[in-house]
Enzyme design. Sequence first.
Site, PDB file in Angstrom:
ATOM      1  N   ARG A  43     -61.988  -8.659  14.586  1.00 44.01           N
ATOM      2  CA  ARG A  43     -62.355  -8.104  13.203  1.00 44.01           C
ATOM      3  C   ARG A  43     -63.014  -8.145  12.876  1.00 44.01           C
ATOM      4  O   ARG A  43     -64.822  -7.702  13.357  1.00 44.01           O
ATOM      5  CB  ARG A  43     -61.431  -8.008  12.299  1.00 44.01           C
ATOM      6  CG  ARG A  43     -61.812  -6.951  10.229  1.00 44.01           C
ATOM      7  CD  ARG A  43     -61.149  -7.391   9.773  1.00 44.01           C
ATOM      8  NE  ARG A  43     -61.198  -9.201   9.222  1.00 44.01           N
ATOM      9  CZ  ARG A  43     -60.148  -9.877   8.338  1.00 44.01           C
ATOM     10  NH1 ARG A  43     -59.185  -8.718   7.633  1.00 44.01           N
ATOM     11  NH2 ARG A  43     -59.927 -11.116   8.270  1.00 44.01           N
ATOM     12  N   HIS A  89     -56.753   2.804  13.994  1.00 46.06           N
ATOM     13  CA  HIS A  89     -57.378   1.954  12.995  1.00 46.06           C
ATOM     14  C   HIS A  89     -56.772   1.581  12.295  1.00 46.06           C
ATOM     15  O   HIS A  89     -57.569   2.362  10.940  1.00 46.06           O
ATOM     16  CB  HIS A  89     -59.332   1.522  13.467  1.00 46.06           C
ATOM     17  CG  HIS A  89     -59.838   0.249  12.323  1.00 46.06           C
ATOM     18  ND1 HIS A  89     -59.973  -0.662  13.472  1.00 46.06           N
ATOM     19  CD2 HIS A  89     -60.091  -0.124  11.354  1.00 46.06           C
ATOM     20  CE1 HIS A  89     -60.277  -1.738  12.277  1.00 46.06           C
ATOM     21  NE2 HIS A  89     -60.256  -1.181  10.737  1.00 46.06           N
ATOM     22  N   TYR A 132     -69.391  13.505   0.959  1.00 45.17           N
ATOM     23  CA  TYR A 132     -70.818  14.485   0.350  1.00 45.17           C
ATOM     24  C   TYR A 132     -72.372  13.881   2.145  1.00 45.17           C
ATOM     25  O   TYR A 132     -72.871  14.814   1.820  1.00 45.17           O
ATOM     26  CB  TYR A 132     -71.277  13.505  -0.304  1.00 45.17           C
ATOM     27  CG  TYR A 132     -70.642  14.006  -1.466  1.00 45.17           C
ATOM     28  CD1 TYR A 132     -69.801  14.672  -2.204  1.00 45.17           C
ATOM     29  CD2 TYR A 132     -70.430  12.409  -2.254  1.00 45.17           C
ATOM     30  CE1 TYR A 132     -69.421  15.204  -3.613  1.00 45.17           C
ATOM     31  CE2 TYR A 132     -69.499  12.491  -3.538  1.00 45.17           C
ATOM     32  CZ  TYR A 132     -69.533  13.891  -4.085  1.00 45.17           C
ATOM     33  OH  TYR A 132     -68.353  13.799  -5.547  1.00 45.17           O
TER      34      TYR A 132
END
Length: 831
Positions: A43, A89, A132
């Site tokens: 990570r 993931h 968006y």
Amino acid sequence: MARRPATPDLPPDDLVEKVVDIDVAAEMEGSFLEYAYSVIYSRALPDARDGLKPVQRRILFQMSDMGLRPERPYVKSARVVGEVMGKLHPHGDTAIYDAMVRLAQPFSLRLPLVDGHGNFGSLDDGPAAPRYTEARMAPSAVAMTTGLDEDVVDFVPNYDNKLTQPEVLPAAIPNLLVNGAAGIAVGMATNMAPHNLVEVVAAARHLVQHPDATLEDLMRFVPGPDLPSGGKIVGLDGVRDAYRTGRGAFRTRATARIENVTARRKGIVITELPYLVGPEKVIEKIKEGVQAKKLSGIADAVDLTDRQHGLRLVIEVKSGFDPDAVLEQLYRFTPLEDSFSINNVALVEGQPRTLGLRELLVVWVEHRIVVVRRRSQHRLTKRLERLHLVEGLLVAILDIDEVIQVIRSSDDAEGARQRLQVVFDLTQVQAEYILELRLRRLTKFSRLELESERTQLETEIAELRAILADDALLRSLVSDEMADVAATYGTPRRTILLESAGGASVGALAGAPARSSARAAGAAPLEIADTACFALLSGTGLLARTASDEAPTRPEGARRGAHDVLASVVATSARADIGVVTSRGRMLRASVLDLPALPPTDGAPSLSGGIPVRELVALETGERVVALASLAADAPTLALATAQGVVKRVAAGDVPGNKDTWEVVALRDGDEIVGATGAADDAELVLVSSDASLLHFPASAVRPQGRAAGGMAGINLASGCQVVAFAVVPAGAAVDAVVVTVAGSSSALPGTQPGSAKVSPFEVYPAKGRATGGVRAHRFLKGEDALLLAWVGPAPAWACGSGGQPVELPPVEPRRDMSGTALSAPVRAIG
């Protein structure tokens, strides 16, 4: 509690307790270690080979798998996030989208890897929702993923073992150094500064060619970080520590200049901020400082940033306050000066390590060598397989009628295959391939194509075998591919590197009384005596002045580590004005008081204490400063030359007293000034063209003209050539003058090739008349077709790179028509 199966002795609903005794300390230790390992490896820390964390690597791989290349249309970010989360993931869409947003932000990465369309946030605001915004791969991301289909890296299973993903990307770009990284793991963290791609690749290529290169050798190519926001790095000791040990710190400062914001009031204009500092945060801190009375003399702070002009923060200074002192307060109490701590922690072979500059380059170079070797082996295997099939087809085409007869007379496909193998001595693979072919391929024209293909395959196989057999050839191929990447994706340096803070403050004066916030409260300006001094322009565009009337020199044997070179020197006084000559044919008036005074040193002053020229004068887009000029009435006539071979001498005293900007020559379309300096009548004017021709003639051959004149022909240029250097050799100075020429390829990206240099005495060049062609000054080597730059002046000559670092020049060669000696690093300027 667990339900035990029913037995004859116990009822089915009877419950049996199962208590397991464990050591809490051992359990906590084991669980914490597993958690820490997961955070570190999966990570928070990037891999030193491709510079990516797992989520970033999965994003780029999935976008490549989806075909979201730069030439394809954008797709919704939510679709990319969903594909990554569902296949690779499974840790939440927010984490994936945040990682993708950072990959698309030009203010976060020096070379963005995602091309975002829509609101991807700013330094002060977050991005819009993924439904968006749209995204696709940036061109640089293609270089990161190219070759995944050629077995260049290992693939590992995804989280549910249904798909595979690359363990690391091929990474043709040194992403970890170019874009930096930031992450907090368990018990460790990483924070790496971005760098310039061209500089990092130059260092990597040097390491490929010289595996035993030292850190000092590599730092000649990589002088310091290059931040996406530009600005200035003040103090390079921390950078050197980080390059040596992997840990260090440096200060970043905003780029600021003093301007007249109204007719009677001056202001501080900020055009570049420190890395990851937003304008709203700066204005907020300024207002808090004014309210807390930490900051004095500030009337207003306005953000005038727009898309056309970029960042522009205007801080209006109250009348009676020294803008320089106010700026020093801002550096002290606001984020206009910030610190950056370097902690180069990355994964190497799955283990977190703290790496210096050399170790980071070694890991990436070795990774690229492995990638190119595996790719070459894969291509060799594929071409050998294809050659095997082509040879089988050619055997069958020689007797196509018998091939058809064998197939038609066979009972089934298996029998046809076996008979083809026996009759024509084919392998099983060749026979099966022939059976699957369409008849139209077995024509005379196809035979010609197959013979041509066989020849091409044999050539490619020989080349690939040579690469795999010769380590030097393999390294040369890796180096060439690095150069292509730098030429394709490289951009000029944005961040200015300063050894000390002396030149970072606009108008800061070394040796003057210390300035503090209390001093800014006084209305009286700082009084500076009108003493004689010299105004200096460095090769990297820094301005300064000497603290005394002692001419700046750098004697032979001086410290080679001195920062920068002198490009232009003008005798003046502390309260006088000087002219700044630009490539657009303009002269800009500048006050010598605004230049920082450099402390006296043994030999040449360190120009790292200067200020960037754009902080003193306002330049247009694409305009650059070529020289400084004296505006004194008794100054020598100003001589200048243009790229198209025009020379001119501006009449002495032709300086408008009521203007701050005026033209010194009427330029033709597409022309620009390449050099300017004072020239007496008995001096020699020298022009050097890109085809290595040098011409010099007396200055008296050029009559002085007014400012509106366009000059006269200076040198006869060949087609496609231009003037690259102009100089004036005073009378009596020809004996000590030298000519420095640097040759290279005109098609290469500026700053990517060291080229070859030659230093020769000026005396060996015969004089010729004005408007003639000159004599040859440099013989080109293979791969060279033009002079990259040239310089004529007093010996010894010194050269510097893009960050001001010294570049060693070869010794003086007594003959003029000779080839150059290869340089160790690209040259930015000579002086």
